[in-house]
Design an enzyme around this catalytic site. Structure first.
Site, PDB file in Angstrom:
ATOM      1  N   SER A   1       0.818  -1.214   0.000  1.00 41.75           N
ATOM      2  CA  SER A   1       0.000   0.000   0.000  1.00 41.75           C
ATOM      3  C   SER A   1       0.851   1.264   0.000  1.00 41.75           C
ATOM      4  O   SER A   1       0.332   2.364  -0.202  1.00 41.75           O
ATOM      5  CB  SER A   1      -0.930   0.021   1.216  1.00 41.75           C
ATOM      6  OG  SER A   1      -0.173  -0.003   2.419  1.00 41.75           O
TER       7      SER A   1
ATOM      8  N   ASP B   1       3.266 -11.606   4.338  1.00 44.88           N
ATOM      9  CA  ASP B   1       4.144 -11.142   5.413  1.00 44.88           C
ATOM     10  C   ASP B   1       3.667  -9.756   5.874  1.00 44.88           C
ATOM     11  O   ASP B   1       4.342  -8.747   5.651  1.00 44.88           O
ATOM     12  CB  ASP B   1       5.592 -11.081   4.916  1.00 44.88           C
ATOM     13  CG  ASP B   1       6.572 -10.727   6.025  1.00 44.88           C
ATOM     14  OD1 ASP B   1       6.227 -10.932   7.204  1.00 44.88           O
ATOM     15  OD2 ASP B   1       7.675 -10.237   5.703  1.00 44.88           O
TER      16      ASP B   1
ATOM     17  N   CYS C   1       4.164 -11.434  12.636  1.00 48.13           N
ATOM     18  CA  CYS C   1       5.247 -10.858  13.444  1.00 48.13           C
ATOM     19  C   CYS C   1       4.689 -10.200  14.700  1.00 48.13           C
ATOM     20  O   CYS C   1       5.389  -9.439  15.374  1.00 48.13           O
ATOM     21  CB  CYS C   1       6.049  -9.846  12.624  1.00 48.13           C
ATOM     22  SG  CYS C   1       5.102  -8.412  12.079  1.00 48.13           S
TER      23      CYS C   1
END
Length: 391
Positions: free
Chosen positions: A247, A294, A334
């Site tokens: 983005s 990710d 994460c």
């Protein structure tokens, strides 16, 4: 050194070498202690138990040592040398094919609140505590001494981690415009001036190498590509096509530059500046053989856990709907507050909703230069799965 006294019975976690003192465990604080001060911590009976940096908030003290030592030049030099020796032992420091690695990983290197990443001859320091911020020049001096000719420049980058203090980013030692680093023989521009974290996601190095082994002949979609690390590895692995999505226009620009740096004139790659969910929604009918998810941390505190897990399920569902039978999904979290079981359950739910046969090929995690202090399990933050997706 100023002192903090604990409530009775609140020293147990410190006896087990956990490096945090929570504010609720404190009975008494010397009245003239300021944020960032180095303090001695004592039990309710007055016994010494730790030395650390004080800061207002839930984590009141980040422990630097469980011995009553001075936090001086010798202390910093010893800890930095220990960190370097470990990176040498695992083959990262001084490697001719890799000059990109994490030298200090906070609690994992017994220096809570401190991150140091190495990119060629430049080290980037990031403070996550006021104490480390105040010690930044002393740390830099000892870093240069310990690293010798390996490091010629030290850049300080803590605007995002200590935004309430508004620390000024900039070089603490040297100064260089050369921001090209090498990872496993591939070259990357590292934007330590304006990029996320210290400028590059060093923690995915080994997982990118694994993806390279699976990329040959596949149509690859790299979501949340940031600087295009997975995309570049996929291309070296012989991918038929690579699409990178983020983005951020800056991230897309850096991805394109990194692809060109390694594969000038190669037409297999195309980048898209678009929201991930919107892109995947608009790509109905388009299929890929390998998808990488990710994303940034969906949950930065426990209150956001429920919504984060729903987000991971939704994202993985959309990915599985785009994968050809026999394709692969590299999917990551994460978020520190998302456990391995939480994450696997979210992905399990996505597989069930997609009505796909799914097998786990690999369970992935952070690499050796992001070590986990055995007394601090919270340091295990990166979780990943490689899934084989059938019909």
């Amino acid at each position: 050194m100023k002192e903090i006294q604990l409530k009775r019975g609140k020293e147990d976690s410190l006896r087990r070498y956990h490096p945090w003192v929570f504010s609720g465990a404190i009975q008494h604080i010397d009245g003239d202690i300021s944020e960032g001060d180095t303090v001695r911590v004592r039990t309710a009976d007055g016994q010494f138990i730790a030395v650390g940096h004080y800061q207002q908030g839930s984590i009141a003290v980040r422990v630097l040592s469980f011995h009553d030592v001075a936090i001086d030049d010798a202390f910093w030099a010893s800890r930095l040398l220990s960190a370097l020796k470990m990176r040498q032992a695992v083959g990262l420091a001084d490697s001719p094919k890799n000059n990109t690695y994490r030298l200090v990983h906070g609690e994992g290197d017994h220096l809570p609140g401190l991150i140091i990443d190495v990119y060629g001859e430049t080290a980037v320091i990031q403070a996550h505590s006021i104490g480390m911020h105040l010690c930044r020049q002393q740390i830099t001096n000892q870093l240069v001494s310990v690293m010798g000719q390996r490091i010629r420049h030290v850049y300080y980058k803590s605007e995002t981690t200590l935004s309430f203090m508004d620390p000024e980013n900039g070089f603490l030692y040297g100064g260089s415009d050369d921001n090209i680093a090498t990872e496993n023989g591939l070259k990357f521009y590292v934007d330590w001036l304006r990029g996320q974290k210290t400028g590059f996601f060093v923690d995915q190095r080994e997982n990118r190498s694994l993806l390279e082994q699976y990329a040959h002949g596949r149509r690859v979609l790299n979501m949340f590509c940031y600087t295009g690390g997975f995309s570049v590895y996929a291309m070296r692995g012989g991918a038929e096509l690579v699409h990178s999505v983020d983005s951020s226009a800056k991230a897309i620009d850096l991805t394109n530059r990194n692809v060109a740096l390694n594969f000038a004139g190669d037409t297999r790659h195309e980048a898209f500046c678009e929201d991930a969910f919107k892109f995947m929604e608009n790509q109905k009918g388009t299929s890929y053989d390998l998808v990488i998810l990710d994303p940034p941390a969906f949950a930065k505190h426990r209150g956001a856990l429920h919504n984060a897990l729903k987000g991971y399920t939704r994202l993985n569902l959309k990915a599985m709907q785009m994968i050809e039978p026999g394709g692969l999904l590299f999917t990551f979290s994460c978020s520190q507050v998302v456990s391995k079981d939480h994450f696997r359950n979210a992905v399990f739910t996505a597989a069930a909703q997609a009505n796909r046969k799914v097998r786990i090929l690999h369970q992935l995690h952070q690499p050796a230069d992001h070590p986990i202090n055995i007394y601090h399990p919270e340091g295990e933050y990166l979780k990943g799965l490689v899934l084989y997706v059938e019909s």
